[in-house]
Scaffold this active site. Structure first.
Site, PDB file in Angstrom:
ATOM      1  CE1 TYR A 141      24.193  -8.058 -37.809  1.00 37.41           C
ATOM      2  CE2 TYR A 141      23.290  -8.340 -39.938  1.00 37.41           C
ATOM      3  CZ  TYR A 141      24.157  -7.671 -38.966  1.00 37.41           C
ATOM      4  OH  TYR A 141      25.153  -6.890 -39.654  1.00 37.41           O
ATOM      5  CE  LYS A 142      24.360  -4.778 -35.678  1.00 34.28           C
ATOM      6  NZ  LYS A 142      25.055  -3.659 -36.786  1.00 34.28           N
ATOM      7  CG  PHE A 151      29.393  -0.208 -38.479  1.00 31.04           C
ATOM      8  CD1 PHE A 151      29.267  -0.907 -37.258  1.00 31.04           C
ATOM      9  CD2 PHE A 151      29.258  -0.909 -39.484  1.00 31.04           C
ATOM     10  CE1 PHE A 151      29.497  -2.352 -37.288  1.00 31.04           C
ATOM     11  CE2 PHE A 151      29.420  -2.281 -39.538  1.00 31.04           C
ATOM     12  CZ  PHE A 151      29.673  -3.176 -38.575  1.00 31.04           C
ATOM     13  NE  ARG A 183      29.334  -3.210 -29.038  1.00 29.11           N
ATOM     14  CZ  ARG A 183      28.755  -3.428 -30.147  1.00 29.11           C
ATOM     15  NH1 ARG A 183      28.419  -2.583 -30.856  1.00 29.11           N
ATOM     16  NH2 ARG A 183      28.381  -4.403 -30.732  1.00 29.11           N
ATOM     17  CG  ASP A 199      23.008   2.200 -40.523  1.00 31.77           C
ATOM     18  OD1 ASP A 199      22.349   1.580 -39.696  1.00 31.77           O
ATOM     19  OD2 ASP A 199      23.989   1.767 -41.179  1.00 31.77           O
TER      20      ASP A 199
END
Ligand SMILES: *Cc1c(COP(=O)(O)O)cnc(C)c1O
Length: 400
Positions: free
Chosen positions: A222-223, A128, A371, A197
């Site tokens: 927050y995922k 990312f 996705r 990560d």
């Protein structure tokens, strides 16, 4: 007659031990929400808790809440709530700041922990972007050199000059799960540190930070942890590294005696060395409240359902979607799959816009990846079937 996919979905939902958890979230029946890997859904009880925080703790108690409402110790208290979800014993995780900032802390502190002569930082070439940008700057500050590396090749790339490797546990784009135990062991064999990560794995699958001897880790909340937009991230520092952990952002919150207000810095013991400044209490307490949905949940059960959901979605896509219109880029092998399905599709932007218009909310990674994230606590098998069916309809009759 053999079972239809809709019937199979109903059968799988009826047997799903996690099905009842969906009611804990604010979701409507019209939408199939497959973007929890970008922004997790709102746990339904959080608004009432936030109203209490704002009205009572901030509005009435004001400054007293730092002590009386437990605000001051929230970063380490919430870290201990996240710990079992990622396989860490208490006292090693602190919550605060963004993932980007925690990547900075972890890479600089990891470079400082590494021995003399180790001047290379391996960075996941598929990372990312923020991790790569930050690692590059961290390397410039510490006099290291960034070496981009395919995560599959880390064992071969790590050597006597490697300080650490920064790797994404699950690739945000393809959904590929990396070999955390094997990669960590290979790095240790080379005398280097493993910095992971966990943004796309925490809350979706077992991580086993302690069991696999991970050195440092970061992740967002927050995922799959449903902490809310921009909720604070976390930093894991394995207990054995805490005494030598030298933060590049030694704010007053990480001082051994912050209220002594002394000019000289003296680092606190333990995980709270990773703190910086005053915590963002509203976001943090929303996250803490959101974590209540994990009470009684075993991450192994979440993983089993995640794999069953993504298997079933892929099966429905294969059955429904006209041949060749989409190509899965997420690995088939369970050991290599996170909790999302990514499909390459030539007209992906128009297709995703049309899907969202029809209530199937996934997202797009340019140029051509659709996705679909599967959050096992609130996504069911009927959702997977419906998403695949509507995708097939959209692809048969492309928008515009
Ligand atoms: C989502 C994500 C981030 C987000 O970083 P922020 O600082 O919260 O914007 C970072 N790294 C990875 C791998 C991610 O998936």
């Amino acid at each position: 007659m053999s079972e239809t996919y809709e019937e199979k979905a109903a059968r799988l939902d009826a047997a799903d031990g996690l099905a009842a958890y969906r009611a804990k979230f604010a979701l409507d029946e019209e939408t199939v929400y497959l973007d929890g890997n970008s922004l997790g859904a709102l746990p339904a009880h959080v608004p009432a808790r936030m109203a209490e925080v704002i009205t009572r703790e901030w509005g009435e108690l004001r400054i007293r809440s730092w002590d009386e409402s437990g605000w001051w110790t929230a970063p380490e208290r919430i870290g201990d709530r996240i710990a079992p979800i990622v396989g860490a014993a208490a006292g090693q995780i602190v919550v605060g700041d963004s993932t980007s900032v925690n990547v900075f802390k972890a890479v600089v502190a990891g470079a400082r922990l590494a021995g003399e002569g180790r001047d290379e930082i391996l960075v996941d070439a598929t990372t990312f972007p923020t991790d790569g940008y930050i690692a590059e700057s961290a390397a410039r500050l510490t006099g290291h050199r960034v070496v981009p590396v395919d995560p599959e090749d880390i064992a071969g790339a790590a050597g006597s000059r490697t300080a650490l490797a920064l790797v994404n546990h699950v690739d945000y784009r393809t959904g590929r799960l990396r070999d955390l135990p094997g990669t960590t062991a290979a790095l240790h064999a080379a005398g280097a540190l493993a910095v992971w990560d966990l943004c796309h794995s925490a809350g979706a699958l077992p991580v086993g930070l302690d069991a696999h001897g991970v050195d440092l880790a970061v992740g967002c909340t927050y995922k799959y942890l449903n902490g809310g937009p921009g909720s604070p991230a976390y930093l894991y520092v394995a207990e054995r590294h805490q005494a030598a952990f030298d933060s590049p952002l030694p704010g007053w919150n990480s001082h051994a005696d912050p209220f002594a207000m002394t000019p000289g810095y003296r680092a606190a013991e333990g995980a709270l060395r990773g703190r910086v400044g005053t915590p963002d209490i509203l976001s943090m307490l929303a996250l803490e409240s959101a974590l209540d949905v994990w009470d009684g949940v075993r991450i192994e059960d979440v993983r089993a359902k995640s794999l069953a959901l993504t298997d079933f979605f892929l099966e429905c896509v294969r059955a429904y979607v006209p041949g060749g219109r989409v190509t899965p880029v997420t690995p088939e092998a369970h050991a290599e799959r996170g909790s999302q399905v990514a499909l390459a599709c030539p007209d992906a932007p128009a297709v995703m816009a049309e899907l969202i218009g029809r209530g199937v909310v996934g997202d797009l990674r340019r140029p051509d990846v659709l996705r679909f994230g599967f959050t096992p606590l609130y996504v069911g098998f009927a959702d997977a079937e419906r998403a695949a069916r509507i995708l097939a309809e959209v692809l048969e009759k492309p928008a515009g």
